[in-house]
Design a protein around this motif. Structure first.
Motif, PDB file in Angstrom:
ATOM      1  N   PHE A  29      17.589  -0.398  -2.064  1.00 11.02           N
ATOM      2  CA  PHE A  29      17.622  -1.699  -2.727  1.00 11.02           C
ATOM      3  C   PHE A  29      17.245  -2.760  -1.467  1.00 11.02           C
ATOM      4  O   PHE A  29      16.514  -3.649  -1.428  1.00 11.02           O
ATOM      5  CB  PHE A  29      18.720  -2.143  -3.368  1.00 11.02           C
ATOM      6  N   ALA A  30      18.217  -2.510  -0.242  1.00 13.07           N
ATOM      7  CA  ALA A  30      18.042  -3.527   0.794  1.00 13.07           C
ATOM      8  C   ALA A  30      16.607  -3.127   1.568  1.00 13.07           C
ATOM      9  O   ALA A  30      16.112  -4.191   1.822  1.00 13.07           O
ATOM     10  CB  ALA A  30      19.235  -2.918   1.884  1.00 13.07           C
ATOM     11  N   LEU A  31      16.209  -2.107   1.636  1.00  9.51           N
ATOM     12  CA  LEU A  31      14.913  -1.711   2.291  1.00  9.51           C
ATOM     13  C   LEU A  31      13.646  -2.272   1.316  1.00  9.51           C
ATOM     14  O   LEU A  31      12.947  -3.038   1.780  1.00  9.51           O
ATOM     15  CB  LEU A  31      14.398  -0.212   2.230  1.00  9.51           C
ATOM     16  N   GLY A  32      13.689  -2.393  -0.006  1.00 11.30           N
ATOM     17  CA  GLY A  32      13.073  -2.991  -1.027  1.00 11.30           C
ATOM     18  C   GLY A  32      13.039  -4.759  -0.648  1.00 11.30           C
ATOM     19  O   GLY A  32      12.021  -5.205  -0.820  1.00 11.30           O
ATOM     20  N   ILE A  33      14.125  -5.315  -0.535  1.00 12.58           N
ATOM     21  CA  ILE A  33      14.133  -6.645  -0.243  1.00 12.58           C
ATOM     22  C   ILE A  33      13.790  -7.178   1.030  1.00 12.58           C
ATOM     23  O   ILE A  33      12.981  -8.163   1.210  1.00 12.58           O
ATOM     24  CB  ILE A  33      15.711  -7.021  -0.225  1.00 12.58           C
ATOM     25  N   TRP A  34      14.126  -6.226   2.172  1.00 14.03           N
ATOM     26  CA  TRP A  34      13.519  -6.479   3.486  1.00 14.03           C
ATOM     27  C   TRP A  34      11.910  -6.452   3.424  1.00 14.03           C
ATOM     28  O   TRP A  34      11.484  -7.177   4.251  1.00 14.03           O
ATOM     29  CB  TRP A  34      14.160  -5.452   4.447  1.00 14.03           C
ATOM     30  N   MET A  35      11.442  -5.547   2.575  1.00 15.30           N
ATOM     31  CA  MET A  35      10.021  -5.436   2.852  1.00 15.30           C
ATOM     32  C   MET A  35       9.198  -6.395   2.382  1.00 15.30           C
ATOM     33  O   MET A  35       8.336  -6.758   2.690  1.00 15.30           O
ATOM     34  CB  MET A  35       9.385  -3.929   2.056  1.00 15.30           C
ATOM     35  N   ARG A  36       9.927  -7.282   1.439  1.00 15.44           N
ATOM     36  CA  ARG A  36       9.155  -8.313   0.876  1.00 15.44           C
ATOM     37  C   ARG A  36       9.247  -9.424   1.696  1.00 15.44           C
ATOM     38  O   ARG A  36       8.314 -10.481   1.570  1.00 15.44           O
ATOM     39  CB  ARG A  36       9.962  -8.862  -0.535  1.00 15.44           C
ATOM     40  N   GLY A  48       7.003   0.428   6.376  1.00  9.98           N
ATOM     41  CA  GLY A  48       8.460   0.482   5.400  1.00  9.98           C
ATOM     42  C   GLY A  48       8.106   0.812   3.938  1.00  9.98           C
ATOM     43  O   GLY A  48       8.879   1.580   3.425  1.00  9.98           O
ATOM     44  N   PRO A  49       6.835   0.453   3.360  1.00  6.92           N
ATOM     45  CA  PRO A  49       6.282   0.994   1.954  1.00  6.92           C
ATOM     46  C   PRO A  49       6.377   2.519   1.837  1.00  6.92           C
ATOM     47  O   PRO A  49       6.716   3.292   0.912  1.00  6.92           O
ATOM     48  CB  PRO A  49       5.197   0.416   1.724  1.00  6.92           C
ATOM     49  N   THR A  50       5.696   2.996   2.932  1.00  4.34           N
ATOM     50  CA  THR A  50       5.674   4.695   3.034  1.00  4.34           C
ATOM     51  C   THR A  50       6.840   5.249   2.831  1.00  4.34           C
ATOM     52  O   THR A  50       7.097   6.151   2.350  1.00  4.34           O
ATOM     53  CB  THR A  50       4.834   4.920   4.305  1.00  4.34           C
ATOM     54  N   ILE A  51       7.885   4.807   3.910  1.00  3.09           N
ATOM     55  CA  ILE A  51       9.295   5.456   3.825  1.00  3.09           C
ATOM     56  C   ILE A  51       9.990   5.249   2.554  1.00  3.09           C
ATOM     57  O   ILE A  51      10.598   5.926   1.916  1.00  3.09           O
ATOM     58  CB  ILE A  51      10.175   4.881   4.872  1.00  3.09           C
ATOM     59  N   HIS A  52       9.860   3.852   2.147  1.00  5.43           N
ATOM     60  CA  HIS A  52      10.509   3.623   0.484  1.00  5.43           C
ATOM     61  C   HIS A  52       9.815   4.559  -0.577  1.00  5.43           C
ATOM     62  O   HIS A  52      10.618   4.982  -1.257  1.00  5.43           O
ATOM     63  CB  HIS A  52      10.043   2.299   0.234  1.00  5.43           C
ATOM     64  N   LYS A  53       8.558   4.705  -0.338  1.00  3.77           N
ATOM     65  CA  LYS A  53       7.907   5.759  -1.588  1.00  3.77           C
ATOM     66  C   LYS A  53       8.668   7.098  -1.443  1.00  3.77           C
ATOM     67  O   LYS A  53       8.859   7.751  -2.421  1.00  3.77           O
ATOM     68  CB  LYS A  53       6.526   5.647  -1.463  1.00  3.77           C
ATOM     69  N   SER A  54       8.372   7.525  -0.107  1.00  4.26           N
ATOM     70  CA  SER A  54       8.965   8.971  -0.040  1.00  4.26           C
ATOM     71  C   SER A  54      10.369   9.156  -0.312  1.00  4.26           C
ATOM     72  O   SER A  54      10.666  10.264  -1.018  1.00  4.26           O
ATOM     73  CB  SER A  54       8.625   9.135   1.782  1.00  4.26           C
TER      74      SER A  54
END
Length: 197
Positions: A29-36, A48-54
């Protein structure tokens, strides 16, 4: 601590999966907010998205493992001092969180594969794109993903507050069982209340 659950405690497998998932969900959740907040030229814009998806794919596998493990294990008994509405609310909350996580990860998959590309999971394996070509798939799935993420994190927050309330105010065994402690010892040493009908 035994690997499997007993009537008075969760086994170490359930405990480990529960806390690992809690940490990863909050981190995602924190990573998703930060990526935006990232701009196109930020070095993490792609990473960021690559790590999030993996991590999302691995979390999905862990969720399936958790559901499977839950289905072949007994569930510890509820603390006898819990009121009927507390038991019902707790069970509904657990099922709601499972459902939210499944829908959240499905939406994430639809975002990631909307252009027909597979998901590479840390270069270990890939998940093929099976659904693509839906009009505005990425945007619609993205909105659903965000709504579900906020809903899940808010429900998880309520779940955590309820566990703390049971531990510090009710002084029952609810939280201790998920820490791998034996509820029988806790109940024997705590003041008993008659369950409310």
């Amino acid at each position: 601590m035994p690997a499997k659950n007993t009537r008075s405690r969760y086994g170490w497998v359930s405990v480990a999966i529960h806390w690992l998932m809690a940490i990863v969900v909050i981190g995602m959740f924190a990573l998703g907010i930060w990526m935006r907040q990232l701009s196109y030229y930020d070095p993490w814009y792609q990473d960021g998205p690559t790590i999030h998806k993996s991590i999302g794919v691995l979390l999905f596998i862990l969720l399936l493992a958790r559901i499977g493990w839950r289905s072949i294990n007994i569930r510890p008994n509820d603390d006898p001092i819990l009121k009927n509405w507390e038991r019902t609310t707790a069970h509904l909350t657990h099922f709601a969180m499972y459902g939210l996580m499944l829908m959240l990860m499905t939406a994430g998959y639809l975002i990631s594969t909307a252009d027909g590309r597979q998901i590479e999971v840390f270069n270990l394996f890939s998940v093929p794109a099976t659904v693509q070509g839906i009009e505005n798939q990425e945007d619609i799935a993205g909105e659903i993903h965000e709504i579900l993420a906020w809903t899940l994190i808010l429900l998880a927050g309520v779940h955590a507050l309820a566990a703390l309330k049971h531990h510090f105010i009710n002084r029952d065994s609810t939280l201790l069982k998920m820490l791998g402690r034996d509820a029988n010892n806790t109940i024997a040493n705590s003041p008993q209340k008659e369950p409310e009908l």
